[in-house]
Design an enzyme around this catalytic site. Structure first.
Site, PDB file in Angstrom:
ATOM      1  N   GLU A  36       0.833  -1.207   0.000  1.00 46.45           N
ATOM      2  CA  GLU A  36       0.000   0.000   0.000  1.00 46.45           C
ATOM      3  C   GLU A  36       0.867   1.256   0.000  1.00 46.45           C
ATOM      4  O   GLU A  36       0.564   2.241  -0.664  1.00 46.45           O
ATOM      5  CB  GLU A  36      -0.897   0.000   1.237  1.00 46.45           C
ATOM      6  N   GLU A 113      22.200   9.498  28.772  1.00 45.81           N
ATOM      7  CA  GLU A 113      21.885   9.081  27.401  1.00 45.81           C
ATOM      8  C   GLU A 113      22.839   7.983  26.972  1.00 45.81           C
ATOM      9  O   GLU A 113      23.886   7.796  27.577  1.00 45.81           O
ATOM     10  CB  GLU A 113      22.051  10.278  26.446  1.00 45.81           C
ATOM     11  N   LYS A 115      25.618   6.515  24.369  1.00 43.72           N
ATOM     12  CA  LYS A 115      26.623   7.096  23.492  1.00 43.72           C
ATOM     13  C   LYS A 115      26.643   6.266  22.212  1.00 43.72           C
ATOM     14  O   LYS A 115      27.153   5.149  22.182  1.00 43.72           O
ATOM     15  CB  LYS A 115      27.996   7.111  24.153  1.00 43.72           C
ATOM     16  N   ASP A 117      27.492   4.916  18.638  1.00 43.30           N
ATOM     17  CA  ASP A 117      28.765   4.753  17.948  1.00 43.30           C
ATOM     18  C   ASP A 117      28.520   4.873  16.449  1.00 43.30           C
ATOM     19  O   ASP A 117      28.276   3.893  15.750  1.00 43.30           O
ATOM     20  CB  ASP A 117      29.344   3.380  18.293  1.00 43.30           C
ATOM     21  N   TYR A 225      20.396  14.063  19.807  1.00 41.59           N
ATOM     22  CA  TYR A 225      20.717  14.211  21.224  1.00 41.59           C
ATOM     23  C   TYR A 225      21.112  15.614  21.672  1.00 41.59           C
ATOM     24  O   TYR A 225      21.555  15.799  22.799  1.00 41.59           O
ATOM     25  CB  TYR A 225      21.817  13.236  21.622  1.00 41.59           C
ATOM     26  N   LYS A 312      32.797   5.563  28.924  1.00 41.25           N
ATOM     27  CA  LYS A 312      32.874   4.539  27.882  1.00 41.25           C
ATOM     28  C   LYS A 312      32.952   3.144  28.486  1.00 41.25           C
ATOM     29  O   LYS A 312      33.655   2.927  29.471  1.00 41.25           O
ATOM     30  CB  LYS A 312      34.103   4.787  27.005  1.00 41.25           C
ATOM     31  N   CYS A 406      47.832 -23.478  -1.133  1.00 43.97           N
ATOM     32  CA  CYS A 406      46.419 -23.556  -0.766  1.00 43.97           C
ATOM     33  C   CYS A 406      46.166 -24.809   0.075  1.00 43.97           C
ATOM     34  O   CYS A 406      46.549 -25.909  -0.322  1.00 43.97           O
ATOM     35  CB  CYS A 406      45.550 -23.588  -2.023  1.00 43.97           C
ATOM     36  N   CYS A 409      43.870 -27.266  -2.137  1.00 51.43           N
ATOM     37  CA  CYS A 409      44.231 -27.866  -3.426  1.00 51.43           C
ATOM     38  C   CYS A 409      45.732 -27.822  -3.687  1.00 51.43           C
ATOM     39  O   CYS A 409      46.195 -28.264  -4.732  1.00 51.43           O
ATOM     40  CB  CYS A 409      43.487 -27.154  -4.552  1.00 51.43           C
ATOM     41  N   CYS A 424      44.279 -18.093  -3.818  1.00 49.67           N
ATOM     42  CA  CYS A 424      44.539 -19.321  -4.547  1.00 49.67           C
ATOM     43  C   CYS A 424      43.962 -19.098  -5.940  1.00 49.67           C
ATOM     44  O   CYS A 424      42.797 -18.772  -6.085  1.00 49.67           O
ATOM     45  CB  CYS A 424      43.832 -20.498  -3.879  1.00 49.67           C
ATOM     46  N   CYS A 430      40.072 -25.954  -7.374  1.00 51.69           N
ATOM     47  CA  CYS A 430      40.078 -25.832  -5.913  1.00 51.69           C
ATOM     48  C   CYS A 430      38.648 -26.017  -5.381  1.00 51.69           C
ATOM     49  O   CYS A 430      37.769 -25.209  -5.664  1.00 51.69           O
ATOM     50  CB  CYS A 430      40.644 -24.464  -5.544  1.00 51.69           C
TER      51      CYS A 430
END
Ligand code: IVH
Length: 668
Positions: A36, A113, A115, A117, A225, A312, A406, A409, A424, A430
């Site tokens: 809608e 509040e 914090k 990031d 904020y 923190k 690798c 393989c 590789c 592989c």
């Protein structure tokens, strides 16, 4: 519809749509279905296309973006954007409170509040309309990212109610929610690109993208904020933010007013636990004095206010033994070293593994087998090793030597000049690369063969029935039935799933074959431009670069793909099996070659066609859109109020300038 009617309907639809945006993105309430909602938006876009002069930058239709900014304007902040002093220590928080109590003789309140990031942003509103959004930059000056910020749906473009100040700035943090971050990384993995490191970097990278249409797709969010202005309704922080809720802003419901430092500690304890359940990252809490009068008394240091502090959270860190290093091979052949750890509890989950990313990281950390290592869960979703406890290093330990072959393989590994990863290159021999490619081929957005999941691929590969994607189309019931765990029903589902994948259109087949760096969008662009696989296969690097949005890296990769005989053979077998390698008739009908080879810049306002439609027409007729006039521009389509700089530059470079009508005649 007359112009007056259109104007009315646009206003009406805009209001309804923004109301739904508000309910959904700010209040988290879903009132109508997506279908809608899309219907309303489509109607708005249709009316606006009919009367492009009525499109306002405030229209909800403009939230899908489409503005390309080559270079962001530097803007001086009206109020400098300060940072906060921060601490990890509860003692320092008590000292902060003591200082405040000493300076203020009266009672005070704190606002606690989270914090966030992410990336700080300052957004200016005048007469209730969003006029400008600027990043923090160096605190004095930042980048103007208004076009990108307009695409964030939780940020109001027009304010609600009528008691907002005439001119004010609101600040907050733009974040990338976890689910969006995961989705983007899943897509990057699909096209063989390195995953983004963490949601914060992704948010900041997204905000600085040149094309706001891409920003719109990334679904950033924003929590506000801080509010600044001359005529704010209240004399305190919390109350003004509360008012901002009524004006339509997403002010976090997590904010809490407390009467003393004890309340602050309670808030901290609660969120130190609860933060893992939030849909976005936080790295601490922020504590602010509520009253402006008291804030003024406390004042500022050179860098930060004395009336606020950030506490923190320590990234949760444990130490455990590095038992071994395993090397994983991805679909593109990239090798990822993974640390196998002695299981340890970290942030509520048992950690057994941590990514070591690449050889450089191993060298930098100098981690050795048997070391006691520190493991942290910070902003990153996957835990990481951040250091080594050297005091516990076993005596005869030796530095890790990155593998040269690798592990799957035994092919020799190579390292690209500018790449951190080892690769590789034995693409066709592989196993994890082959299986990974088949998995990508069958995935939902590619060939959509849902009966062909990872386990079935493993089974088909191990039994020797399928070595590449073309082998799938040779499978018969009698091949499958003898396989273990393959009942009649699942075998016939698989066969029919593979058969119906032959209906998948060319552009998706092109995505499915897994050319490195070619995602869904690039595949579509290439398919529409070249129209069939033969033309694409023959295209030179230069021709590939003619396609809009195809850069050096993709052009190079496509070219390399078709230089490989094995790839050509697989494509030719798929072709014989009846997969679509030509654009469908319906899709072809919407395209032409009339503008092939032309790079076109549009500028100004158009009357018969909207800017978006104009750009689409350029692409569908084989041309390339560009936002800046340069030596390689062939035409400048000039609308009303064309940008004077563009015009000047075009005249200087002798670029042909044409009007809207002339352009429309060209593509008739
Ligand atoms: S208030 C003068 N409140 O942290 C006060 N900042 O180190 C200005 N941040 O640049 C900032 N959450 O990017 C404030 N609830 C919050 C915040 C917050 C995150 C960021 C912001 C700021 C940095 C300060």
């Amino acid at each position: 519809m007359t112009a007056t009617e259109a104007k009315h309907r646009i206003a009406e639809l805009s209001k309804i749509i923004e109301e739904h945006n508000y309910n959904y993105y700010v209040l988290d309430k879903s009132i109508i279905s997506d279908m809608e909602f899309d219907k309303l938006l489509k109607e708005l876009i249709d009316v606006e296309n009919e009367y492009p002069e009525l499109i306002s930058p405030d229209s909800p239709s403009q939230r899908v973006g489409g503005t390309v900014t080559k270079e962001f304007k530097t803007i001086r902040h009206k109020y400098p954007m300060l940072s906060l002093s921060n601490t990890y220590s509860e003692d320092e928080l008590i000292e902060f409170d003591n200082r405040i109590a000493k300076t203020l003789s009266s009672k005070y309140e704190y606002v606690c509040e989270l914090k966030y990031d992410g990336v700080a942003i300052g957004i200016t509103y005048k007469q209730g309309k969003l006029v400008q959004a600027v990043t923090r930059g160096d605190g004095e000056k930042g980048d103007e990212v208004t076009a990108n910020v307009r695409t964030i749906k939780s940020i109001p473009i027009k304010l609600r109610g009528n008691d907002y100040p005439d001119d004010f700035e609101i600040r907050g943090e733009i974040v990338m929610p976890h689910d969006i971050f995961d989705e983007i990384n899943k897509e990057r993995e699909d096209i063989g690109e390195e995953p983004l490191a963490n949601p914060r970097n992704s948010a900041s990278g997204t905000l600085k993208m040149q094309d706001s249409a891409v920003v719109a797709k990334r679904k950033l969010d924003c929590y506000l904020y801080f509010i600044l202005g001359e005529d704010l309704p209240f004399q305190s922080h919390y109350e003004n933010l509360d008012a901002a809720i009524r004006w339509g802003f997403k002010v976090p419901k997590y904010n809490m007013k407390v009467g003393n430092i004890k309340g602050v500690f309670e808030f901290i304890r609660q969120w130190d636990k609860a933060r893992h359940g939030l849909p976005f990252d936080i790295d601490g809490v922020v504590v602010k004095i509520n009253s402006y009068e008291q804030q003024k008394t406390l004042g500022f240091t050179a860098k930060s206010p004395r009336w606020a502090i950030a506490y923190k959270f320590k990234a949760e860190r444990v130490s455990t033994k590095l038992e071994s290093i395993a090397y994983q091979v991805g679909r593109t052949g990239a090798i990822t070293p993974v640390a196998n750890l002695k299981p340890v509890l970290l942030a509520g989950t048992t950690v057994k593994r941590a990514s070591l990313h690449n050889a450089d990281i191993i060298e930098k950390l100098d981690v050795r087998i048997g070391d006691q290592v520190y493991v942290e869960k910070g902003g990153e979703i996957i835990p990481k090793i951040v250091g080594v406890d050297l005091s516990k290093r076993p005596v005869h330990s030796v530095a890790v030597e990155f593998i040269t072959r690798c592990p799957e393989c035994n092919a020799k590994l190579v390292r690209g000049e500018e790449e951190a990863a080892h690769f590789c290159q034995n693409e066709n021999g592989c196993p994890p690369q082959i299986k990974g490619r088949i998995e990508h081929f069958a995935s939902r957005r590619a060939m959509n063969i849902d009966s062909l999941g990872r386990e079935t691929i493993e089974l088909l590969f191990n039994s020797g029935l399928v070595h590449d994607i073309a082998d799938l189309y040779d499978l018969k019931m009698e091949d499958l039935l003898p396989l273990e765990r393959m009942a009649e029903k699942s075998a016939s589902n698989l066969i029919s799933g593979i058969k119906s994948s032959k209906q998948i259109p060319f552009e998706r087949v092109l995505f499915a074959i897994g050319i490195r760096h070619v995602g869904e969008t690039s595949a579509k662009k290439l398919a529409y431009y070249f129209k069939d696989i033969n033309a694409l296969e023959k295209a030179s690097r230069e021709e590939l670069l003619e396609v809009g949005d195809i850069g050096e890296r993709i052009a190079e990769s496509v070219h390399n793909f078709f230089s490989d005989e094995k790839n050509k053979e697989i494509i030719s077998r798929l072709h014989q099996k009846g997969l679509n390698f030509t654009l469908s008739k319906e899709a072809l009908a919407t395209t032409s070659d009339k503008l092939k080879g032309f790079t076109i810049v549009i500028s100004g306002k158009f009357h018969k066609i909207s800017r978006d439609e104009l750009k689409k027409q350029i692409e569908q007729n084989g041309g390339k859109n560009s936002s800046a006039v340069s030596g390689s521009t062939n035409f400048l389509v000039a609308g009303e109020n064309i940008g004077p700089e563009k015009l000047k530059k075009a005249e200087k470079l002798g670029v042909k300038i044409i009007a809207e009508d002339e352009f429309l005649k060209m593509i008739e």
